[in-house]
Design a protein around this motif. Sequence first.
Motif, PDB file in Angstrom:
ATOM      1  N   GLY A  10       0.675  -1.178  -0.049  1.00 19.77           N
ATOM      2  CA  GLY A  10      -0.018  -0.038   0.165  1.00 19.77           C
ATOM      3  C   GLY A  10       0.992   1.313   0.090  1.00 19.77           C
ATOM      4  N   GLN A  72       3.431  -7.003  -5.893  1.00 23.16           N
ATOM      5  CA  GLN A  72       2.144  -6.713  -6.349  1.00 23.16           C
ATOM      6  C   GLN A  72       1.902  -5.622  -7.082  1.00 23.16           C
ATOM      7  N   GLY A  77      -6.334  -5.155  -3.337  1.00 22.90           N
ATOM      8  CA  GLY A  77      -6.958  -5.842  -2.323  1.00 22.90           C
ATOM      9  C   GLY A  77      -6.047  -6.809  -1.430  1.00 22.90           C
ATOM     10  N   THR A  78      -6.517  -6.856  -0.365  1.00 23.60           N
ATOM     11  CA  THR A  78      -5.537  -7.780   0.807  1.00 23.60           C
ATOM     12  C   THR A  78      -5.667  -9.319   0.193  1.00 23.60           C
ATOM     13  N   GLY A 136     -13.208  -4.113  10.090  1.00 19.48           N
ATOM     14  CA  GLY A 136     -13.851  -5.348   9.679  1.00 19.48           C
ATOM     15  C   GLY A 136     -14.683  -5.939  11.074  1.00 19.48           C
ATOM     16  N   GLU A 151     -16.814  -6.096   6.101  1.00 19.25           N
ATOM     17  CA  GLU A 151     -15.784  -4.805   6.139  1.00 19.25           C
ATOM     18  C   GLU A 151     -16.847  -3.717   6.540  1.00 19.25           C
ATOM     19  N   ASN A 166     -11.659  -7.552  13.257  1.00 17.85           N
ATOM     20  CA  ASN A 166     -10.769  -8.312  12.557  1.00 17.85           C
ATOM     21  C   ASN A 166      -9.135  -7.412  12.717  1.00 17.85           C
TER      22      ASN A 166
END
Length: 454
Positions: A10, A72, A77-78, A136, A151, A166
């Motif tokens: 990120g 990446q 997204g994760t 989340g 989420e 989470n």
Amino acid sequence: MIDVIVLAAGKGTRMKSSLPKVLNTIGGKSMVEHVIDSASFINNARVHLVVGHQADKLKEALSHREINFVEQAQQLGTGHAVQMALPDIQPWGVSLILYGDVPLISASTLQQLIKLVDETSLALLTVHMEDPTGYGRIVRDRDDNAIAIVEHKDADAGQLAIHEINTGIMAVNNEDLVKYLPKLENNNRQGEYYLTDLIAMAVADGKNIRTVEPDSPEEVLGVNTRLQQAELERYYQYNQAQKLLESGTHLLDPNRIDVRGELVCDDGVSIDANCIFEGKVTLGENTVIESNCVIKNAVIGKGVVIKAFSHLEDVVINDGCDVGPYARLRPGTELANGAKIGNFVEVKKSKIGIGSKVNHLSYIGDAEIGEGTNIGAGTITCNYDGVNKHLTKIGDDVFVGSNTALVAPVEIESGSTIGAGSTITKSVPKDQLALTRPEQVHKSSWVRPTKKKS
Ligand code: UD1
Ligand code: CA
């Protein structure tokens, strides 16, 4: 073997940092290295770091660590991030998923989490938060089994009221990752492939989700802003201070010490307020560090006193020495037992012998000084000719008068005395007096000038 997948692709826009976010530090160590170090307590861990934004800078900064870099290119997204690591993980075994910007996760929490995974279970690290905004939520069924993560942006009013969140940290069988990750979809409010959707998929397959909470809630705090970084820094420093207190070190104020590295204190050490320790510093028995000192990479012996406002870097200080206040000891300084360095003295790459003293306002660079020698106020070793550095050798039991310039290379042999105000350019033999100052004259005919009348 455990595959540890650390997400760090990120951008971290809110930090407003020119560095990749995870290279910003807590306690002098980059956040991502904190994570890697905690993971290294796990037996047989192999770290995969998922990088995207400023990947080159990250690779360069971490080139000394044994890690596998996974690219990446686009942050989708994760779930997508973890998927990028799939080609590099073992076909069986367990993966632990961590985050480069959640720096203070402890090895003990990770070990508890890993214990919960088996063929039929996934393990999830959750925590209860007073204000769960943004996180989340952990959805549980009537029997209290975790069955899904929703989420914040996708949650309904009932789900928003859940306080168990989470942390993002989980341990999953590699077979499950391979099975579920390719099935993720991005039809949610953020258009991202959510790692968290794995939970509901596994539950639908009859798997159990086993959860555990961290030893302390700060372990799972992420850093997105400078404020959060500063808050975690304070938490980290207070923890370090607490450990020192528990081991018997006297800290006059545990809220005003910073340890950016490793500080090892023997019994009876006392440290006053506002000291900063960097790199590896060891302090021997009964040593006292007065306030406002900055000490980096130092081995300091027993019964030493470092007085207020002194700066030390890459030095060895033996037993019973006295340093400061306002002393600056630069790399390569070595003080033998009982040596004394006083106020406004700078020492660089020099050895000061047993019991020798440099008490006031001096510069000692590239010098070797013997035992029992006294260097007078304002003595300067002129070690630099504008191109090269030269050595000054001073023997035992030498007396150097105040305001002396020692022009290196030069040797002052043992037992000799230098008259105050001298400029020494030639070596001085044993037991002699050397002085270069012109003789004092008296002029009886001299008349003091008077002020002109305008
Ligand atoms: C995520 C979790 C959320 C949890 C929260 C805890 C998901 C979908 N949600 O949300 O349940 O409560 O963490 O902080 O997982 N990253 C990548 N590549 C990507 C996307 C993210 O490497 O494509 C990295 C980011 O650099 C960041 C981390 O993963 O360090 C988390 O990503 P982020 O988008 O911030 O997740 P959250 O929305 O906070
Ligand atoms: Ca997000």
